[in-house]
Write a protein that holds these residues in place. Structure first.
Motif, mmCIF file in Angstrom:
data_model
loop_
_atom_site.group_PDB
_atom_site.id
_atom_site.type_symbol
_atom_site.label_atom_id
_atom_site.label_comp_id
_atom_site.label_asym_id
_atom_site.label_seq_id
_atom_site.Cartn_x
_atom_site.Cartn_y
_atom_site.Cartn_z
ATOM 1 N N ALA A 189 0.835 -1.207 0.000
ATOM 2 C CA ALA A 189 0.000 0.000 0.000
ATOM 3 C C ALA A 189 0.865 1.252 0.000
ATOM 4 O O ALA A 189 0.644 2.190 -0.783
ATOM 5 C CB ALA A 189 -0.936 -0.002 1.201
ATOM 6 N N ALA A 190 1.878 1.271 0.889
ATOM 7 C CA ALA A 190 2.761 2.436 0.962
ATOM 8 C C ALA A 190 3.517 2.626 -0.353
ATOM 9 O O ALA A 190 3.610 3.740 -0.879
ATOM 10 C CB ALA A 190 3.733 2.287 2.126
ATOM 11 N N ASP A 191 4.054 1.537 -0.908
ATOM 12 C CA ASP A 191 4.816 1.628 -2.165
ATOM 13 C C ASP A 191 3.943 2.127 -3.313
ATOM 14 O O ASP A 191 4.377 2.925 -4.150
ATOM 15 C CB ASP A 191 5.412 0.262 -2.524
ATOM 16 N N TRP A 192 2.703 1.633 -3.369
ATOM 17 C CA TRP A 192 1.783 2.004 -4.452
ATOM 18 C C TRP A 192 1.467 3.501 -4.404
ATOM 19 O O TRP A 192 1.452 4.181 -5.425
ATOM 20 C CB TRP A 192 0.505 1.180 -4.308
ATOM 21 N N ILE A 193 1.221 3.983 -3.193
ATOM 22 C CA ILE A 193 0.895 5.409 -3.016
ATOM 23 C C ILE A 193 2.112 6.276 -3.327
ATOM 24 O O ILE A 193 2.006 7.309 -4.002
ATOM 25 C CB ILE A 193 0.392 5.666 -1.581
ATOM 26 N N ILE A 194 3.291 5.846 -2.859
ATOM 27 C CA ILE A 194 4.529 6.592 -3.127
ATOM 28 C C ILE A 194 4.775 6.697 -4.624
ATOM 29 O O ILE A 194 5.124 7.757 -5.144
ATOM 30 C CB ILE A 194 5.730 5.913 -2.425
ATOM 31 N N HIS A 195 4.573 5.581 -5.330
ATOM 32 C CA HIS A 195 4.783 5.575 -6.781
ATOM 33 C C HIS A 195 3.848 6.581 -7.470
ATOM 34 O O HIS A 195 4.269 7.331 -8.364
ATOM 35 C CB HIS A 195 4.543 4.174 -7.347
ATOM 36 N N GLY A 196 2.591 6.615 -7.034
ATOM 37 C CA GLY A 196 1.626 7.544 -7.631
ATOM 38 C C GLY A 196 1.998 8.993 -7.382
ATOM 39 O O GLY A 196 1.913 9.837 -8.281
ATOM 40 N N ILE A 197 2.441 9.297 -6.154
ATOM 41 C CA ILE A 197 2.826 10.671 -5.817
ATOM 42 C C ILE A 197 4.044 11.100 -6.627
ATOM 43 O O ILE A 197 4.098 12.202 -7.180
ATOM 44 C CB ILE A 197 3.115 10.795 -4.303
ATOM 45 N N THR A 198 5.033 10.203 -6.713
ATOM 46 C CA THR A 198 6.276 10.514 -7.436
ATOM 47 C C THR A 198 6.029 10.647 -8.931
ATOM 48 O O THR A 198 6.502 11.585 -9.570
ATOM 49 C CB THR A 198 7.323 9.420 -7.168
ATOM 50 N N GLU A 199 5.267 9.708 -9.484
ATOM 51 C CA GLU A 199 5.008 9.702 -10.925
ATOM 52 C C GLU A 199 4.315 10.984 -11.370
ATOM 53 O O GLU A 199 4.594 11.520 -12.452
ATOM 54 C CB GLU A 199 4.155 8.487 -11.289
ATOM 55 N N ASN A 200 3.416 11.494 -10.537
ATOM 56 C CA ASN A 200 2.648 12.681 -10.898
ATOM 57 C C ASN A 200 3.216 13.966 -10.293
ATOM 58 O O ASN A 200 2.575 15.012 -10.351
ATOM 59 C CB ASN A 200 1.187 12.497 -10.474
ATOM 60 N N GLN A 201 4.421 13.838 -9.689
ATOM 61 C CA GLN A 201 5.158 15.001 -9.190
ATOM 62 C C GLN A 201 4.313 15.858 -8.248
ATOM 63 O O GLN A 201 4.247 17.081 -8.373
ATOM 64 C CB GLN A 201 5.669 15.844 -10.365
ATOM 65 N N LEU A 202 3.686 15.191 -7.291
ATOM 66 C CA LEU A 202 2.825 15.900 -6.343
ATOM 67 C C LEU A 202 3.560 16.295 -5.064
ATOM 68 O O LEU A 202 2.983 16.954 -4.207
ATOM 69 C CB LEU A 202 1.608 15.036 -5.989
ATOM 70 N N GLY A 203 4.816 15.885 -4.941
ATOM 71 C CA GLY A 203 5.579 16.243 -3.755
ATOM 72 C C GLY A 203 6.767 15.321 -3.572
ATOM 73 O O GLY A 203 6.864 14.267 -4.208
ATOM 74 N N GLN A 204 7.701 15.748 -2.703
ATOM 75 C CA GLN A 204 8.844 14.906 -2.356
ATOM 76 C C GLN A 204 8.408 13.928 -1.279
ATOM 77 O O GLN A 204 7.855 14.313 -0.252
ATOM 78 C CB GLN A 204 10.002 15.774 -1.860
ATOM 79 N N VAL A 205 8.668 12.645 -1.518
ATOM 80 C CA VAL A 205 8.127 11.610 -0.635
ATOM 81 C C VAL A 205 9.162 11.150 0.375
ATOM 82 O O VAL A 205 10.334 10.937 0.039
ATOM 83 C CB VAL A 205 7.632 10.400 -1.454
ATOM 84 N N ILE A 206 8.724 11.012 1.623
ATOM 85 C CA ILE A 206 9.517 10.375 2.682
ATOM 86 C C ILE A 206 8.919 8.988 2.880
ATOM 87 O O ILE A 206 7.779 8.851 3.332
ATOM 88 C CB ILE A 206 9.459 11.185 3.988
#
Length: 661
Positions: A159-176
């Motif tokens: 779940a965490a990986d899937w959400i991180i990938h979506g945020i990164t792919e769409n450049q919505l923020g820097q992910v921790i």
């Protein structure tokens, strides 16, 4: 006075006694608050704050001892001369005063330094690892497994990986990511870093993210249920708690994908609170489809297809439903637009902006232009920098309520200097409306200066037509000839014929029939026998060659009996050649066409007919009815319609122009 003498003098004058009262009282206060802050429900730093206040107060207390104890004492001890006259100065007392204020200055400096150090150590970050300033960083923590079965642990990481990938792919923020948090936990070597709560503390203390995404999942009746929340970076506010998501326990990816969609939908719309129409975030894929629709606004089929796909993916997504209503309204399919609007009822749980927009389309479909302007003004005030809202407000201000004086201020809210105007439909439309408003205000030179570059640069017939209008009305005949020659060389024959007809009508509006007829002749001569269309017929009509016009009008009407403009001109043409009974029969067909969603069109056509036959009272009566039903002020209607030239300066006509004001 040396230091020993100064200290003895202080002791003698009970300075230490007075100061000790403040020090002892302060110490007691600190001890009491250190014990009672928690039972009293005070913040943990209350003791620190009290200490700072007392430190600041100490030099103030030293000064007050001088002001209210030593100074009165000095007055009592002063010696007078034998005659009881002037006071005799005492050098020892002067030296004591200097030493006292030196000491006060030193105490003040120490107090300030101590206060700064305490504030720095207690209210600034004192962590040993490098901290990251809060910005657009988003921490995604591993989802908690509440199923009671360790074999489901992997789902939390997925779940965490899937959400991180979506945020990164769409450049919505820097992910921790959870991995980064685990690495910090390893560095800190703390035994307390084994729980979700302690992981949240690490994120909060060492990374300062803007948002933290947390969640957990559990099993119920064979279903896997996911809960998720987004908190602010300080963990003291929940920004949003998403609805429970469920899927089959053996297919968790369904839940994870749905969760990712709604989280991305929230992240991409949260900073557009004024523009966001949703009560809950849309699914991200649906949001992307709406953006694709807007990018293809000029291609109606593609635009509508994207909107329909967005609605199919997220049936609760309000914006594409509203845009679809607007699409059919703008295309004149009012019944379809009203049907779709009614399918989005105004309910008690709708937010204020949704209710406002639904009311806006209701007033549009009722032809209540004053209410429409009030409602679009509310929308504009919410989002004056949104180009769609801005453009719509300009259009309604000018063409629905005839307020050209309002246009300049609305237009100036958005600068177009850095915009790609060539690929911006709304940009060109705003330019067009601003120019029309300037013409109505008779600011011809300003309009020419504003419009010339745009009209010459962009392939937009509306801008060129508007430039032709302002050239004609300002008497610049050489410029109009040059413009039309350029259009003939660079545009299609159909576009050139459109603007030649429009130019001829503009010359009629300034009562230059000779020039107008020259353009009508040029237009008529550009046709062969096979391709005669509505422009050809209109040229004959405005040239008052009614006998030739009738045959062409009858031919066009036989092909399209829904065209009320053709029917009106046909009735007028028959009247003008003395065929009164045929004219009456023709106009009766028009009378039989009254129906819903016409917004005064039939009354406007009747007003044209009665103006042509010199029945002023009937003409103005129908014209008033047409505007009351919502007929619009355009470059071809009311004051810009050659049928009403003789009425333009009458009080009745001026009232019609100001009907909605």
């Amino acid at each position: 006075m040396n230091l020993n003498k100064f200290l003895k003098e202080c002791n003698k004058k009970e300075v230490f006694k007075k100061l000790s009262i403040y020090i002892v009282s302060s110490w007691i206060l600190i001890q009491v608050l250190a014990i009672t802050w928690e039972p009293l429900g005070l913040p943990k730093k209350s003791v620190t704050i009290l200490l700072i206040i007392l430190l600041i107060g100490f030099p103030i207390n030293v000064y007050l001892v001088w002001r209210y104890h030593l100074l009165p004492l000095e007055v009592k001890e002063k010696k007078l001369d034998e005659d009881g006259g002037e006071i005799i100065p005492n050098k020892n007392k002067t030296s004591f005063k200097k030493m006292y204020f030196y000491a006060l200055t030193l105490i003040s400096c120490l107090s300030i330094v101590s206060t700064v150090l305490i504030i720095k150590n207690n209210f600034s970050s004192g962590i040993s690892l490098n901290t990251i300033e809060e910005s657009d960083k988003i921490a995604v923590l591993k989802f908690g497994n509440n199923t009671g079965d360790e074999k489901f642990d992997i789902i939390g990481k997925m779940a965490a990986d899937w959400i991180i990938h979506g945020i990164t792919e769409n450049q919505l923020g820097q992910v921790i990511s959870p991995k980064i948090v685990d690495n910090y936990a390893e560095i800190l070597k703390s035994s307390l870093l084994q729980t979700p709560e302690s992981n949240e503390k690490i994120v909060k203390d060492y990374f300062n993210p803007g948002k933290i995404i947390v969640g957990n999942y559990y099993l119920k009746d064979g279903k896997l249920l996911f809960q998720s929340t987004i908190k602010n970076g300080k963990l003291n506010t929940t920004l949003i708690s998403f609805k429970l998501i469920e899927c089959d326990y053996d297919n968790p990816i369904d839940c994870i994908e749905k969760l990712k969609q709604i989280i991305l939908g929230y992240l991409i719309t949260e900073n557009k609170e004024q523009l966001n129409l949703q009560q809950t975030p849309p699914e991200f894929e649906a949001y992307q489809l709406v953006l694709d629709a807007k990018a293809n606004f000029s291609d109606e089929d593609v635009y509508l297809d994207f909107l329909n796909k967005a609605i199919a993916i997220d049936s609760n997504y309000f914006e594409p439903k509203l845009l679809r209503v607007g699409h059919f309204y703008n295309n004149g399919e009012f019944e379809k637009a009203d049907s779709l609007r009614n399918a989005i009822p105004i309910t008690s749980n709708r937010n204020e902006r949704q209710r406002n927009l639904l009311n806006l389309y209701e007033s549009l479909l009722l032809g209540n232009n004053a209410k429409t302007y009030n409602l679009i003004s509310k929308e504009y005030n919410l989002a004056p920098f949104d180009i769609e809202s801005n453009s719509s407000t300009m259009t309604i201000a000018l063409q629905y309520v005839n307020r050209p004086e309002d246009i300049e201020a609305i237009y100036k809210e958005i600068s177009i200097k850095e915009m790609d105007i060539e690929n911006c439909v709304y940009c060109k439309y705003r330019i067009y409306i601003k120019a029309l408003a300037g013409i109505e205000l008779k600011e011809y030179n300003d309009v020419i200066k504003f419009l010339q570059d745009f009209a010459n640069t962009f392939d937009d017939l509306r801008l060129k037509r508007t430039l032709a209008t302002v050239y004609i009305r300002s008497g610049k005949e050489n410029e109009i000839e040059s413009l039309l020659n350029k259009i003939e060389l660079t545009s299609t024959k159909k576009d050139w014929q459109d603007i030649i007809l429009f130019t001829g009508k503009e010359f009629l509006l300034i009562n230059n029939k000779t020039k107008a007829n020259a353009f009508f002749d040029k237009l008529i001569n550009s046709y062969n026998e096979k391709d005669k269309d509505k422009n050809y017929v209109s040229a004959l009509y405005y040239k008052e060659d009614y006998k030739k016009a009738i045959a062409a009008l009858e031919n066009l009407y036989s092909k399209n009996d829904k065209d009320n403009e053709i029917l009106t001109k046909l009735a007028i043409a028959y009247y003008k050649i003395g065929e009164l009974s045929i004219a009456n029969n023709t106009i009766e067909k028009l009378n039989n066409k009254f129906k819903k969603y016409q917004f005064g069109e039939i009354d406007y056509c009747l007003a044209q007919y009665y103006a042509a036959i010199d029945d002023k009272e009937s003409s103005l009566n129908h014209l008033l009815k047409s505007v009351a039903q919502g007929y619009n002020y355009t470059p071809n209607t009311f004051q810009n319609d050659v049928h009403f030239i003789k009425y333009k300066n009458t009080n009745e006509f001026k009232k019609i122009l100001k009907f909605w004001q």
